[in-house]
Motif scaffolding. Structure first.
Motif, PDB file in Angstrom:
ATOM      1  N   ALA B 228       7.862  40.348 -30.659  1.00 49.52           N
ATOM      2  CA  ALA B 228       7.477  38.930 -30.612  1.00 49.52           C
ATOM      3  C   ALA B 228       5.980  38.756 -30.873  1.00 49.52           C
ATOM      4  O   ALA B 228       5.572  37.879 -31.647  1.00 49.52           O
ATOM      5  CB  ALA B 228       7.864  38.318 -29.254  1.00 49.52           C
ATOM      6  N   ILE B 229       5.151  39.590 -30.241  1.00 49.99           N
ATOM      7  CA  ILE B 229       3.705  39.400 -30.469  1.00 49.99           C
ATOM      8  C   ILE B 229       3.318  39.841 -31.879  1.00 49.99           C
ATOM      9  O   ILE B 229       2.331  39.360 -32.426  1.00 49.99           O
ATOM     10  CB  ILE B 229       2.813  40.107 -29.411  1.00 49.99           C
ATOM     11  N   GLY B 230       4.103  40.737 -32.477  1.00 49.50           N
ATOM     12  CA  GLY B 230       3.826  41.129 -33.865  1.00 49.50           C
ATOM     13  C   GLY B 230       3.951  39.937 -34.802  1.00 49.50           C
ATOM     14  O   GLY B 230       3.086  39.707 -35.659  1.00 49.50           O
ATOM     15  N   ALA B 284       7.870  36.320 -26.109  1.00 49.79           N
ATOM     16  CA  ALA B 284       7.113  37.448 -25.558  1.00 49.79           C
ATOM     17  C   ALA B 284       7.031  37.340 -24.039  1.00 49.79           C
ATOM     18  O   ALA B 284       7.234  38.324 -23.320  1.00 49.79           O
ATOM     19  CB  ALA B 284       5.715  37.496 -26.174  1.00 49.79           C
ATOM     20  N   GLU B 285       6.744  36.123 -23.557  1.00 50.80           N
ATOM     21  CA  GLU B 285       6.647  35.930 -22.101  1.00 50.80           C
ATOM     22  C   GLU B 285       7.997  36.180 -21.429  1.00 50.80           C
ATOM     23  O   GLU B 285       8.059  36.816 -20.376  1.00 50.80           O
ATOM     24  CB  GLU B 285       6.140  34.520 -21.802  1.00 50.80           C
ATOM     25  N   PHE B 291       9.154  42.141 -15.125  1.00 49.19           N
ATOM     26  CA  PHE B 291       7.992  42.800 -14.515  1.00 49.19           C
ATOM     27  C   PHE B 291       7.292  41.914 -13.488  1.00 49.19           C
ATOM     28  O   PHE B 291       6.354  42.353 -12.818  1.00 49.19           O
ATOM     29  CB  PHE B 291       6.980  43.222 -15.594  1.00 49.19           C
ATOM     30  N   GLY B 292       7.735  40.652 -13.399  1.00 51.16           N
ATOM     31  CA  GLY B 292       7.138  39.756 -12.410  1.00 51.16           C
ATOM     32  C   GLY B 292       5.639  39.622 -12.592  1.00 51.16           C
ATOM     33  O   GLY B 292       5.142  39.581 -13.728  1.00 51.16           O
ATOM     34  N   ASP B 293       4.925  39.608 -11.469  1.00 54.21           N
ATOM     35  CA  ASP B 293       3.477  39.409 -11.509  1.00 54.21           C
ATOM     36  C   ASP B 293       2.754  40.514 -12.269  1.00 54.21           C
ATOM     37  O   ASP B 293       1.671  40.284 -12.826  1.00 54.21           O
ATOM     38  CB  ASP B 293       2.907  39.355 -10.081  1.00 54.21           C
ATOM     39  N   ARG B 294       3.328  41.721 -12.266  1.00 47.99           N
ATOM     40  CA  ARG B 294       2.668  42.832 -12.956  1.00 47.99           C
ATOM     41  C   ARG B 294       2.476  42.534 -14.437  1.00 47.99           C
ATOM     42  O   ARG B 294       1.610  43.109 -15.092  1.00 47.99           O
ATOM     43  CB  ARG B 294       3.499  44.122 -12.805  1.00 47.99           C
ATOM     44  N   GLY B 295       3.324  41.648 -14.997  1.00 45.60           N
ATOM     45  CA  GLY B 295       3.246  41.341 -16.428  1.00 45.60           C
ATOM     46  C   GLY B 295       2.249  40.248 -16.779  1.00 45.60           C
ATOM     47  O   GLY B 295       2.171  39.831 -17.945  1.00 45.60           O
ATOM     48  N   ARG B 299       1.340  38.771 -20.498  1.00 48.20           N
ATOM     49  CA  ARG B 299       1.721  37.395 -20.856  1.00 48.20           C
ATOM     50  C   ARG B 299       0.507  36.646 -21.397  1.00 48.20           C
ATOM     51  O   ARG B 299       0.579  35.957 -22.402  1.00 48.20           O
ATOM     52  CB  ARG B 299       2.314  36.659 -19.642  1.00 48.20           C
ATOM     53  N   GLU B 300      -0.609  36.826 -20.743  1.00 50.60           N
ATOM     54  CA  GLU B 300      -1.824  36.159 -21.214  1.00 50.60           C
ATOM     55  C   GLU B 300      -2.246  36.709 -22.578  1.00 50.60           C
ATOM     56  O   GLU B 300      -2.788  35.977 -23.421  1.00 50.60           O
ATOM     57  CB  GLU B 300      -2.954  36.329 -20.190  1.00 50.60           C
ATOM     58  N   THR B 301      -1.981  37.987 -22.801  1.00 51.70           N
ATOM     59  CA  THR B 301      -2.312  38.585 -24.101  1.00 51.70           C
ATOM     60  C   THR B 301      -1.544  37.891 -25.220  1.00 51.70           C
ATOM     61  O   THR B 301      -2.093  37.638 -26.305  1.00 51.70           O
ATOM     62  CB  THR B 301      -1.994  40.089 -24.108  1.00 51.70           C
ATOM     63  N   ALA B 302      -0.290  37.580 -24.966  1.00 54.00           N
ATOM     64  CA  ALA B 302       0.515  36.890 -25.979  1.00 54.00           C
ATOM     65  C   ALA B 302      -0.098  35.531 -26.311  1.00 54.00           C
ATOM     66  O   ALA B 302      -0.185  35.140 -27.487  1.00 54.00           O
ATOM     67  CB  ALA B 302       1.958  36.723 -25.490  1.00 54.00           C
ATOM     68  N   ARG B 303      -0.542  34.825 -25.268  1.00 54.21           N
ATOM     69  CA  ARG B 303      -1.168  33.510 -25.508  1.00 54.21           C
ATOM     70  C   ARG B 303      -2.504  33.679 -26.236  1.00 54.21           C
ATOM     71  O   ARG B 303      -2.850  32.900 -27.119  1.00 54.21           O
ATOM     72  CB  ARG B 303      -1.377  32.779 -24.175  1.00 54.21           C
ATOM     73  N   PHE B 304      -3.227  34.720 -25.880  1.00 52.60           N
ATOM     74  CA  PHE B 304      -4.512  35.002 -26.528  1.00 52.60           C
ATOM     75  C   PHE B 304      -4.325  35.274 -28.020  1.00 52.60           C
ATOM     76  O   PHE B 304      -5.074  34.779 -28.866  1.00 52.60           O
ATOM     77  CB  PHE B 304      -5.173  36.210 -25.852  1.00 52.60           C
TER      78      PHE B 304
END
Lengths: 310, 310
Positions: B228-230, B284-285, B291-295, B299-304
């Motif tokens: 997805a991020i690709g 992606a999210e 992974f819950g909070d660990r992810g 998740r923010e990387t995908a938005r970035f």
């Protein structure tokens, strides 16, 4: 010492070349690994063109024969040999590019960039380099991942900046390519050649010891053998360049002299170079003493390398 | 959804970039491995020039963050990330060559072949490609050879003929380079981009799962995230090419259109491409839900990736 090579030796060499050709044919086929991604046909075609050009397949032969000393299954030696041959072939494809040696002819046919184009040849070389490590990573190369990763490490070091690629750069520098003074002294030439062509030949010889999980003493013996035949190979190559013609060689002859490039033969003269060559063969044979009769084919390989005429 | 990126995220990204820069600096230093062979200074200089050019180091960051999900020591993730970055940087060095994209500018400074010369850039790229596998082969990457060889295999496949290199060839073909018809359809463009840029980003995400010996379910989740991020990365890149200028981008802008190259944005139009981008981020999210909070950082990387402006 340079007697006619026996039928056994010639048959072994030819068998190995045929087996490697067949394996490369299969490894570089269009069937996608895992069936997941289409491969563009042009990259497959150009990789195959660069790698399936025949030739003696000397490097895989050395892997096979050094592995045979330790009873390694031939199929494993063939995989490691095929990976090594992919590295060798990629280096030829890139070396022939206009920005590098600018060669139009290789093994009697157009070089990869002449047959395709420069961009495709760059990518075909990159893909051949990359698939070498893919091949080494596969279980068919050896069931033990520790052995496979050792092969990856040694091949990367033999072919990278401290090995073949570094040697290629020194070779260009030796022509004065980067505004550098051409190298003319024996020590620098030997050093450059030990990297450019010696490192892969050395890897070919130690690969059998890695696959066979050989003792330290046996690995050291193969390493000494590999260093000696590396120098022998280069002197024989230089002699060929001076004494041969393009028809016999399948590539441009007399190129080194035309490029103003110093060679060991140019510095030492032909008779002294021949003596040096004989000494390398003797060193190579001596290194194998501990293997007794089992080392017969590798001893003959050293003589073959010195006496080859193309 | 595209809110301002938190300080935590920005700090993580910057820390990772600094750590990778420092590690690459060390891995590409002049000190010879094993002290046995001299390395020609020019190959070191050109490799360093091609690899130590700064940048976001997004791929290593993804390795670090995906590895962190499983408590992998950061030093191991950095090694795998550095190997991956060497592959990414070699591809840029080769891609910029006159025979390929013929770019003079990269990250605001002369490309490697402009700074050195074409031959040196070809060899620097080959050496960066090769050292990537050397790095993965080292014990510092992971004590278990089975993990190291799995990384070698996945990186070779992501970057070879069925991945990045194959995608580069399709990209050239898409410009009509080989007498081919330019590709204009959405499916072909998505396919080409999934190979050219998607495969390495996907590797970055699954590398953490390999290093962490993750469960099948967790690996699959990372794989979906990586795919997805690709796609998101490529759409964002195409949007940047259309909307940005060279000063912001640090490289030539509007190049795709000038080359007559079809992009997804060109076919879909900007509004639809933006919708598609948002959907990729949502996918992606969603992939990280388990992974819950660990992810959170991934998740923010995908938005970035979707919101980045250079």
């Amino acid at each position: 010492m340079t007697k006619q090579h026996g039928n056994d030796f010639s048959a072994s060499l030819e068998n190995a070349a045929n087996d490697i050709e067949r394996l490369l044919e299969q490894l570089l086929s269009v069937k996608p690994v895992d069936g997941e991604i289409d491969r563009p046909q042009r990259i497959i075609d150009s990789m195959r063109y660069g790698a399936l050009a025949g030739g003696k397949r000397l490097r895989p032969f050395l892997v096979i024969e050094s592995a045979a000393l330790f009873g390694v299954p031939r199929s494993q030696a063939l995989m490691a040999g095929a990976a090594l041959e992919c590295i060798h072939c990629y280096s030829l494809v890139h070396d022939d590019l206009p920005a590098m040696d600018n060669d139009d002819l290789r093994r009697g046919r157009p070089t990869t960039h002449k047959k395709f184009d420069d961009a495709t040849a760059i990518l075909a070389g990159d893909a051949l380099l990359t698939i070498a490590f893919d091949i080494l990573s596969r279980e068919e190369t050896h069931p033990d991942p520790a052995i496979r990763i050792a092969l990856v490490q040694q091949l990367a070091r033999a072919s990278g900046l401290g090995g073949m690629v570094g040697g290629q750069l020194l070779d260009l520098a030796a022509e004065g390519r980067f505004g550098t003074s051409p190298i003319q002294d024996e020590r620098s030439i030997v050093h450059m050649q030990s990297m450019k062509t010696g490192a892969l030949l050395h890897f070919a010889c130690i690969a059998g010891g890695i696959l066979g999980n050989a003792s330290k003493a046996d690995r050291d013996a193969l390493s000494r053998y590999g260093l000696a035949i590396g120098v022998a190979f280069q002197i024989a190559d230089d002699l060929l360049d001076v004494e041969s013609d393009a028809a016999t060689l399948g590539k441009a002859a007399g190129k080194d002299a035309a490029a103003g490039k110093a060679t060991l033969v140019g510095i030492l003269g032909i008779p002294t170079a021949r003596e040096r060559l004989a000494r390398c063969v003797a060193d190579a044979e001596a290194a194998l003493a501990g293997f007794g009769d089992r080392g017969a084919i590798l001893r003959e390989t050293a003589r073959f390398i010195a006496a080859r005429n193309k």
